[in-house]
Design a protein around this motif. Structure first.
Motif, PDB file in Angstrom:
ATOM      1  N   THR A 350      36.038  35.124  28.824  1.00  0.00           N
ATOM      2  CA  THR A 350      35.860  35.592  30.194  1.00  0.00           C
ATOM      3  C   THR A 350      35.134  36.930  30.191  1.00  0.00           C
ATOM      4  OG1 THR A 350      37.915  34.494  30.851  1.00  0.00           O
ATOM      5  CG2 THR A 350      37.035  36.181  32.333  1.00  0.00           C
ATOM      6  N   ASN A 351      34.070  37.005  30.974  1.00  0.00           N
ATOM      7  CA  ASN A 351      33.295  38.239  31.061  1.00  0.00           C
ATOM      8  C   ASN A 351      33.431  38.824  32.458  1.00  0.00           C
ATOM      9  OD1 ASN A 351      31.364  40.290  30.379  1.00  0.00           O
ATOM     10  ND2 ASN A 351      30.448  38.824  28.935  1.00  0.00           N
ATOM     11  N   SER A 352      32.885  40.012  32.648  1.00  0.00           N
ATOM     12  CA  SER A 352      33.054  40.698  33.933  1.00  0.00           C
ATOM     13  C   SER A 352      32.484  39.877  35.089  1.00  0.00           C
ATOM     14  CB  SER A 352      32.390  42.079  33.888  1.00  0.00           C
ATOM     15  OG  SER A 352      31.013  41.974  33.562  1.00  0.00           O
ATOM     16  N   TYR A 353      31.307  39.262  34.901  1.00  0.00           N
ATOM     17  CA  TYR A 353      30.708  38.490  35.988  1.00  0.00           C
ATOM     18  C   TYR A 353      31.502  37.229  36.290  1.00  0.00           C
ATOM     19  CZ  TYR A 353      28.586  36.810  31.640  1.00  0.00           C
ATOM     20  OH  TYR A 353      28.383  36.378  30.358  1.00  0.00           O
ATOM     21  N   ASP A 354      32.257  36.704  35.305  1.00  0.00           N
ATOM     22  CA  ASP A 354      33.094  35.532  35.567  1.00  0.00           C
ATOM     23  C   ASP A 354      34.175  35.829  36.593  1.00  0.00           C
ATOM     24  OD1 ASP A 354      31.817  33.768  33.749  1.00  0.00           O
ATOM     25  OD2 ASP A 354      32.865  34.713  32.083  1.00  0.00           O
ATOM     26  N   LEU A 355      34.536  37.103  36.711  1.00  0.00           N
ATOM     27  CA  LEU A 355      35.558  37.481  37.689  1.00  0.00           C
ATOM     28  C   LEU A 355      35.030  37.414  39.123  1.00  0.00           C
ATOM     29  CD1 LEU A 355      37.512  40.384  35.966  1.00  0.00           C
ATOM     30  CD2 LEU A 355      37.795  37.926  35.769  1.00  0.00           C
ATOM     31  N   SER A 356      33.781  36.978  39.302  1.00  0.00           N
ATOM     32  CA  SER A 356      33.311  36.631  40.648  1.00  0.00           C
ATOM     33  C   SER A 356      34.186  35.555  41.263  1.00  0.00           C
ATOM     34  CB  SER A 356      31.858  36.147  40.592  1.00  0.00           C
ATOM     35  OG  SER A 356      30.987  37.151  40.132  1.00  0.00           O
ATOM     36  N   LEU A 357      34.823  34.739  40.417  1.00  0.00           N
ATOM     37  CA  LEU A 357      35.728  33.703  40.921  1.00  0.00           C
ATOM     38  C   LEU A 357      36.927  34.298  41.646  1.00  0.00           C
ATOM     39  CD1 LEU A 357      35.851  31.111  37.972  1.00  0.00           C
ATOM     40  CD2 LEU A 357      34.198  31.305  39.845  1.00  0.00           C
ATOM     41  N   LEU A 358      37.196  35.585  41.442  1.00  0.00           N
ATOM     42  CA  LEU A 358      38.302  36.226  42.148  1.00  0.00           C
ATOM     43  C   LEU A 358      38.055  36.306  43.649  1.00  0.00           C
ATOM     44  CD1 LEU A 358      39.195  39.178  39.737  1.00  0.00           C
ATOM     45  CD2 LEU A 358      40.503  37.083  40.138  1.00  0.00           C
ATOM     46  N   ILE A 359      36.833  36.038  44.077  1.00  0.00           N
ATOM     47  CA  ILE A 359      36.560  35.975  45.518  1.00  0.00           C
ATOM     48  C   ILE A 359      37.485  34.966  46.184  1.00  0.00           C
ATOM     49  CG2 ILE A 359      34.840  35.303  47.237  1.00  0.00           C
ATOM     50  CD1 ILE A 359      34.315  38.023  45.990  1.00  0.00           C
ATOM     51  N   ALA A 360      37.726  33.838  45.517  1.00  0.00           N
ATOM     52  CA  ALA A 360      38.610  32.812  46.092  1.00  0.00           C
ATOM     53  C   ALA A 360      40.041  33.316  46.243  1.00  0.00           C
ATOM     54  CB  ALA A 360      38.553  31.533  45.258  1.00  0.00           C
ATOM     55  N   PRO A 361      40.687  33.861  45.189  1.00  0.00           N
ATOM     56  CA  PRO A 361      42.024  34.423  45.383  1.00  0.00           C
ATOM     57  C   PRO A 361      42.081  35.548  46.413  1.00  0.00           C
ATOM     58  CG  PRO A 361      41.596  34.111  43.049  1.00  0.00           C
ATOM     59  CD  PRO A 361      40.304  33.850  43.768  1.00  0.00           C
ATOM     60  N   LEU A 362      41.062  36.408  46.426  1.00  0.00           N
ATOM     61  CA  LEU A 362      41.046  37.484  47.417  1.00  0.00           C
ATOM     62  C   LEU A 362      41.045  36.927  48.830  1.00  0.00           C
ATOM     63  CD1 LEU A 362      38.493  39.924  45.722  1.00  0.00           C
ATOM     64  CD2 LEU A 362      40.907  40.422  46.180  1.00  0.00           C
ATOM     65  N   ALA A 363      40.237  35.894  49.062  1.00  0.00           N
ATOM     66  CA  ALA A 363      40.178  35.290  50.391  1.00  0.00           C
ATOM     67  C   ALA A 363      41.481  34.586  50.739  1.00  0.00           C
ATOM     68  CB  ALA A 363      39.004  34.316  50.458  1.00  0.00           C
ATOM     69  N   LEU A 364      42.039  33.850  49.788  1.00  0.00           N
ATOM     70  CA  LEU A 364      43.266  33.097  50.037  1.00  0.00           C
ATOM     71  C   LEU A 364      44.460  34.022  50.278  1.00  0.00           C
ATOM     72  CD1 LEU A 364      42.720  30.337  47.350  1.00  0.00           C
ATOM     73  CD2 LEU A 364      42.758  29.973  49.812  1.00  0.00           C
ATOM     74  N   VAL A 365      44.571  35.069  49.470  1.00  0.00           N
ATOM     75  CA  VAL A 365      45.665  36.026  49.659  1.00  0.00           C
ATOM     76  C   VAL A 365      45.487  36.791  50.969  1.00  0.00           C
ATOM     77  CG1 VAL A 365      46.681  38.159  48.755  1.00  0.00           C
ATOM     78  CG2 VAL A 365      46.182  36.259  47.217  1.00  0.00           C
ATOM     79  N   GLY A 366      44.252  37.163  51.281  1.00  0.00           N
ATOM     80  CA  GLY A 366      44.004  37.840  52.548  1.00  0.00           C
ATOM     81  C   GLY A 366      44.340  36.973  53.740  1.00  0.00           C
ATOM     82  N   ASP A 367      44.000  35.698  53.678  1.00  0.00           N
ATOM     83  CA  ASP A 367      44.316  34.783  54.773  1.00  0.00           C
ATOM     84  C   ASP A 367      45.826  34.623  54.932  1.00  0.00           C
ATOM     85  OD1 ASP A 367      43.482  32.555  56.699  1.00  0.00           O
ATOM     86  OD2 ASP A 367      44.745  31.439  55.278  1.00  0.00           O
ATOM     87  N   TYR A 368      46.535  34.483  53.820  1.00  0.00           N
ATOM     88  CA  TYR A 368      48.003  34.354  53.891  1.00  0.00           C
ATOM     89  C   TYR A 368      48.620  35.615  54.482  1.00  0.00           C
ATOM     90  CZ  TYR A 368      52.859  33.957  52.394  1.00  0.00           C
ATOM     91  OH  TYR A 368      54.236  33.917  52.374  1.00  0.00           O
ATOM     92  N   SER A 369      48.140  36.776  54.046  1.00  0.00           N
ATOM     93  CA  SER A 369      48.688  38.033  54.554  1.00  0.00           C
ATOM     94  C   SER A 369      48.496  38.151  56.057  1.00  0.00           C
ATOM     95  CB  SER A 369      48.026  39.221  53.847  1.00  0.00           C
ATOM     96  OG  SER A 369      48.271  39.188  52.457  1.00  0.00           O
ATOM     97  N   ALA A 370      47.328  37.741  56.548  1.00  0.00           N
ATOM     98  CA  ALA A 370      47.057  37.822  57.984  1.00  0.00           C
ATOM     99  C   ALA A 370      47.920  36.836  58.769  1.00  0.00           C
ATOM    100  CB  ALA A 370      45.580  37.553  58.249  1.00  0.00           C
ATOM    101  N   ARG A 371      48.182  35.679  58.186  1.00  0.00           N
ATOM    102  CA  ARG A 371      48.961  34.648  58.885  1.00  0.00           C
ATOM    103  C   ARG A 371      50.464  34.890  58.828  1.00  0.00           C
ATOM    104  NH1 ARG A 371      49.400  30.395  56.519  1.00  0.00           N
ATOM    105  NH2 ARG A 371      48.150  30.657  54.622  1.00  0.00           N
ATOM    106  N   GLU A 372      50.966  35.229  57.657  1.00  0.00           N
ATOM    107  CA  GLU A 372      52.407  35.225  57.427  1.00  0.00           C
ATOM    108  C   GLU A 372      53.039  36.613  57.339  1.00  0.00           C
ATOM    109  OE1 GLU A 372      53.935  32.400  57.488  1.00  0.00           O
ATOM    110  OE2 GLU A 372      52.173  31.084  57.399  1.00  0.00           O
TER     111      GLU A 372
END
Length: 441
Positions: A350-372
């Motif tokens: 895993t390299n630094s640019y591979d952590l671009s995939l963290l966009i998905a967790p950031l969006a999902l956690v942000g959506d949950y926080s806003a909803r719940e």
């Protein structure tokens, strides 16, 4: 919100109406906060642009990782497919367009599967510099698609203008690193979002197919698919296997059986030896970097390898046991966030640019926080606090350029994955959902 005409006529008002009116009259964010946020965002984007401008001569000489994709495309175009993983062939091809021998003793090795090389063949009809710019434009278009998909999938993100979301993604350091290196992580991010969205909608076979297209980064995608298969059943695994098998068949057809059978040993040699192009452990933001990044030699000994296997299996077990929660539509996003983070931590390279995939967790956690958690700031803070350092681009630059210790990022990821797991368990306890194990479909 519209009310029935009979309620309006009778003068009866819902108790919720004053609350709604109050919420609408009060701005969510103060003008001072918005101004500070825009200034911070502008500063980060400006720093990223300045850095790319300052290394433009290195980019022109072939220093970025894009060199390996351009090399693979040219090798296929020139009929050198069977020698795709031959060091001498790679050196000969790169000498035609790369002039950075002052900082590299050998060619940048291409270690991705053969089928991905086909994607870059059209770019080889351009000069290297033009191809790099064209690939950057493609990545930007892919990032816009990711933004639109996330907005269409997660309701809370629709509050943000699309242009602002794109700028926020560009300010995320791993996304910047992807553009700087001309990498393919944003393409994988797009496939990841498509796969998780399909799984959320119950389209498990389609989800597997989307993720199967991401097998060009198999060291990241395989663990994720395994976890999702445990959660969602055989149809997802069948979709993945179908597409992945087609990719393998195409790869064998490109390079032939001999090169295909030699490919695993070639990748292992490159990944494990810095002299061949492997990344030192202290620069890997994963479990390998966190456990083995403290050796002066930069190599992971057998004790680190054993510890890595134990930690990887333990992490897989922790995430796989979220299966009951993953079948709760309300918690599925948080479970996916855990699975993606676990895959990045367990990925061997895993390299630094591979952590671009963290966009998905950031969006999902942000959506949950806003909803719940909109009315529970303490729980929301515990959930998002581990992710906040990941959003500070100067911290990444400091760890990368000053300390050469990007492995410290893995510590935040471990913290975050257990914070998300804790919220999942708390949510299950509050609703009283039993931890039953549904049968695999």
């Amino acid at each position: 919100m519209a009310w029935p005409s009979e309620l309006k006529d009778s003068g009866v008002q819902s108790p919720a109406v004053p609350y709604l009116i109050k919420r609408r009259a009060t701005p969510i964010l103060s003008p001072a906060f918005k101004t500070g946020f825009y200034l911070f965002l502008t500063g980060i984007l400006g720093a990223h642009a300045f850095f790319v401008w300052s290394v433009r001569s290195r980019i022109a000489k072939g220093d970025p990782d894009f060199t390996v994709f351009y090399t693979a495309g040219k090798a296929v175009r020139e009929g050198l497919e069977s020698h795709l993983y031959d060091t001498g062939t790679q050196r000969a091809v790169q000498r035609k367009f790369a002039t950075d021998e002052d900082i590299r003793r050998g060619p940048l090795p291409y270690i991705h599967p053969p089928f991905e090389a086909l994607l870059f063949v059209p770019l080889t009809f351009m000069t290297y510099q033009s191809a790099f710019i064209a690939w950057s434009v493609v990545n930007l278009v892919l990032l816009v698609f990711v933004t639109l998909l996330l907005r269409g999938w997660l309701d809370s993100l629709r509050r943000l203008p699309p242009w602002l979301m794109v700028l926020m993604l560009l300010a995320f350091f791993p996304v910047f690193a992807n553009f700087h290196q001309g990498q393919d992580a944003i393409l994988l991010l797009l496939l990841l979002v498509l796969g998780l969205r399909a799984a959320d909608r119950g389209e498990h076979f389609a989800a597997g197919c989307w993720l199967g297209l991401g097998v060009f980064k198999y060291h990241l995608i395989l663990l994720l698919v395994l976890v999702l298969g445990i959660w969602k059943g055989r149809r997802l695994l069948l979709g993945f296997t179908t597409v992945a098998a087609a990719a393998v068949a195409i790869s064998v057809a490109i390079v032939g059986w001999q090169a295909a059978t030699q490919y695993p040993a070639y990748v292992l040699r490159v990944a494990s030896e810095p002299a061949w192009g492997g990344i030192p452990a202290q620069r890997l933001p994963n479990l390998l970097g966190l456990l083995g990044g403290w050796s002066l030699s930069g190599k992971a000994g057998w004790r680190v390898q054993v510890a890595l296997m134990v930690c990887t299996l333990g992490l897989l077990l922790v995430v796989a046991r979220l299966r009951p929660a993953a079948n709760d539509r309300r918690l599925f996003g948080l479970c996916c966030a855990c699975a993606v983070i676990a895959s990045l931590l367990a990925g061997y390279s895993t390299n630094s640019y591979d952590l671009s995939l963290l966009i998905a967790p950031l969006a999902l956690v942000g959506d949950y926080s806003a909803r719940e958690l909109s009315g529970n700031p303490s729980d929301r803070s515990r959930l998002i606090a581990p992710a906040l350092p990941l959003l500070i681009s100067p911290l990444w630059f400091f760890l990368w350029m000053r300390l050469s210790r990007l492995n410290l990022i893995a510590g935040f990821l471990v913290w975050w994955i257990f914070a998300i797991r804790s919220e999942i368990l708390n949510a299950e306890a509050k609703t009283g959902n039993p931890r039953c194990e549904p049968a695999i479909a």
